[in-house]
Design a protein around this motif. Structure first.
Motif, PDB file in Angstrom:
ATOM      1  N   ALA A 106     -20.525 -70.444 -57.282  1.00  0.00           N
ATOM      2  CA  ALA A 106     -20.689 -71.639 -58.111  1.00  0.00           C
ATOM      3  C   ALA A 106     -19.349 -72.308 -58.398  1.00  0.00           C
ATOM      4  O   ALA A 106     -19.288 -73.509 -58.630  1.00  0.00           O
ATOM      5  N   LYS A 107     -18.267 -71.535 -58.378  1.00  0.00           N
ATOM      6  CA  LYS A 107     -16.941 -72.114 -58.668  1.00  0.00           C
ATOM      7  C   LYS A 107     -16.395 -72.917 -57.497  1.00  0.00           C
ATOM      8  O   LYS A 107     -15.676 -73.891 -57.700  1.00  0.00           O
ATOM      9  N   GLU A 138     -17.003 -73.957 -50.402  1.00  0.00           N
ATOM     10  CA  GLU A 138     -16.288 -72.955 -49.610  1.00  0.00           C
ATOM     11  C   GLU A 138     -17.062 -71.662 -49.404  1.00  0.00           C
ATOM     12  O   GLU A 138     -16.797 -70.923 -48.469  1.00  0.00           O
ATOM     13  N   LEU A 139     -17.973 -71.357 -50.332  1.00  0.00           N
ATOM     14  CA  LEU A 139     -18.618 -70.047 -50.304  1.00  0.00           C
ATOM     15  C   LEU A 139     -20.135 -70.163 -50.430  1.00  0.00           C
ATOM     16  O   LEU A 139     -20.640 -71.103 -51.035  1.00  0.00           O
ATOM     17  N   LYS A 140     -20.849 -69.163 -49.873  1.00  0.00           N
ATOM     18  CA  LYS A 140     -22.304 -69.116 -50.063  1.00  0.00           C
ATOM     19  C   LYS A 140     -22.775 -67.659 -50.114  1.00  0.00           C
ATOM     20  O   LYS A 140     -22.179 -66.770 -49.483  1.00  0.00           O
ATOM     21  N   VAL A 160     -17.300 -75.502 -64.633  1.00  0.00           N
ATOM     22  CA  VAL A 160     -16.396 -74.444 -64.207  1.00  0.00           C
ATOM     23  C   VAL A 160     -15.891 -73.662 -65.405  1.00  0.00           C
ATOM     24  O   VAL A 160     -15.727 -72.460 -65.357  1.00  0.00           O
ATOM     25  N   LYS A 161     -15.683 -74.396 -66.489  1.00  0.00           N
ATOM     26  CA  LYS A 161     -15.256 -73.728 -67.723  1.00  0.00           C
ATOM     27  C   LYS A 161     -16.428 -72.947 -68.299  1.00  0.00           C
ATOM     28  O   LYS A 161     -17.566 -73.367 -68.171  1.00  0.00           O
ATOM     29  N   LEU A 202      -9.106 -72.600 -54.639  1.00  0.00           N
ATOM     30  CA  LEU A 202      -9.426 -71.352 -55.333  1.00  0.00           C
ATOM     31  C   LEU A 202      -8.582 -71.202 -56.587  1.00  0.00           C
ATOM     32  O   LEU A 202      -9.096 -70.855 -57.649  1.00  0.00           O
ATOM     33  N   ALA A 203      -7.306 -71.508 -56.456  1.00  0.00           N
ATOM     34  CA  ALA A 203      -6.423 -71.372 -57.615  1.00  0.00           C
ATOM     35  C   ALA A 203      -6.945 -72.212 -58.762  1.00  0.00           C
ATOM     36  O   ALA A 203      -6.973 -71.786 -59.918  1.00  0.00           O
ATOM     37  N   LEU A 204      -7.395 -73.425 -58.438  1.00  0.00           N
ATOM     38  CA  LEU A 204      -7.911 -74.313 -59.482  1.00  0.00           C
ATOM     39  C   LEU A 204      -9.242 -73.808 -60.017  1.00  0.00           C
ATOM     40  O   LEU A 204      -9.489 -73.810 -61.217  1.00  0.00           O
TER      41      LEU A 204
END
Ligand code: GLU
Length: 305
Positions: free
Chosen positions: A232-233, A237-239, A32-33, A13-15
């Motif tokens: 998307a980041k 881990e997430l949906k 990501v950017k 997450l930090a990244l």
């Protein structure tokens, strides 16, 4: 095992949530950017524009810059690069289009981060000239501020961890801890329509997402378009689950009695939708999350007494 998993998740997450620290997305996922300046459209500044009937416009003209309230932690919508201080996203593009139509050069726009709970006061006490940040138009808020638009239609949804099997929609939230933001419509809806859910509120959605990834809460709720950005980041881990369960028309907040400014922004939105700027802005920002540009909703040029 859980401790290790938490540590990995926190690192991921930090990244991922720090745009400056991150590189490119993995193959097939959105970058990501945020978009680079040269990939963004530019908008023709209407240098001869004048709006003396608007007290907000007059003040901005006299001081030589516009102050625009936005969000800084919502991927693809309103995001601030901590390294450069630069803001990017679809809401930021809408704010720039509006500035150009009001006769302001891009270099004269000052963005200011304002949390959901503080939007009405910021407009009422003149801290900002207008606000563009996933701001739902509704009758209650219309009593406190004015809204140009809408310029986009979102809907409330749920974000969970990728390994979550129990939550598929708001009907599954009984006994679960759900995080949202103070002063937001999604928080109010969960509290009123799903009282068996345990709602917790913070100032920003990114704090909710941190809490989700570290197993402090079971779900995050707000507009689908905001949640898709976080997912998307860190897609592993997430949906986002279920169908949207509300309609959230996004408007540009203006001071309550400045109808001249509100109507000028309605005209400006229409002009930028017609000349293709809206679509270009969408494709360069929100479109990066993979959803093709929808048709913008009809503008509601409402009258007040
Ligand atoms: N659109 C919703 C609202 O205006 C949620 C997003 C936000 O908090 O900005 O309350």
């Amino acid at each position: 095992m859980r401790r290790i998993r938490r540590a990995i998740t926190a690192l991921a997450l930090a990244l991922a949530l720090l745009p400056a620290a991150a590189g490119c997305g993995k193959e097939g996922s959105p970058p990501v950017k945020g978009p680079q300046a040269e990939e963004l459209p530019t908008y023709k500044v209407d240098t001869g524009f004048r709006l003396p009937e608007s007290p907000t416009w007059r003040r901005a003209e006299r001081r030589g810059h516009l102050t625009v309230g936005v969000k800084e932690d919502q991927p693809y919508l309103g995001e601030k690069d901590p390294a450069t201080g630069r803001y990017s996203g679809f809401d930021i593009e809408i704010a720039k289009m509006m500035a150009a139509s009001l006769g302001f050069q891009p270099s004269t726009i000052r963005f200011r981060t304002i949390a959901s709970a503080n939007r009405e006061t910021a407009l009422q006490n003149g801290q900002i000239d207008y606000y563009v940040g996933t701001y739902t138009i509704n009758p209650l808020r219309k009593r406190q501020v004015g809204f140009a638009g809408p310029y986009y239609m979102a809907g409330q949804s749920l974000l969970v961890r990728a390994d979550e099997d129990d939550i598929h929609g708001p009907q599954d939230l009984a006994g679960k801890t759900v995080c949202s933001v103070a002063g937001s419509t999604p928080l109010q809806r969960i509290q009123s329509d799903y009282p068996k859910a345990r709602a917790v509120a913070y100032d920003t959605y990114s704090v909710c997402v941190d809490n989700l990834l570290s197993y402090q809460v079971d779900a995050v709720t707000t507009d689908n378009v905001i949640l898709l950005g976080y997912a998307a980041k860190v897609p592993d881990e997430l949906k986002v689950v279920g169908k949207p369960f509300s309609r959230e028309p996004y408007g540009i907040g203006v001071p309550r009695h400045d109808n001249a400014l509100r109507f000028a922004l309605d005209d400006a939105l229409l002009a930028h939708e017609r000349n293709g700027d809206w679509k270009r802005a969408y494709n360069a920002t929100l479109g990066l999350s993979g959803v093709p540009a929808p048709k913008p909703p009809p503008i509601d040029r409402y009258q007040t007494r």
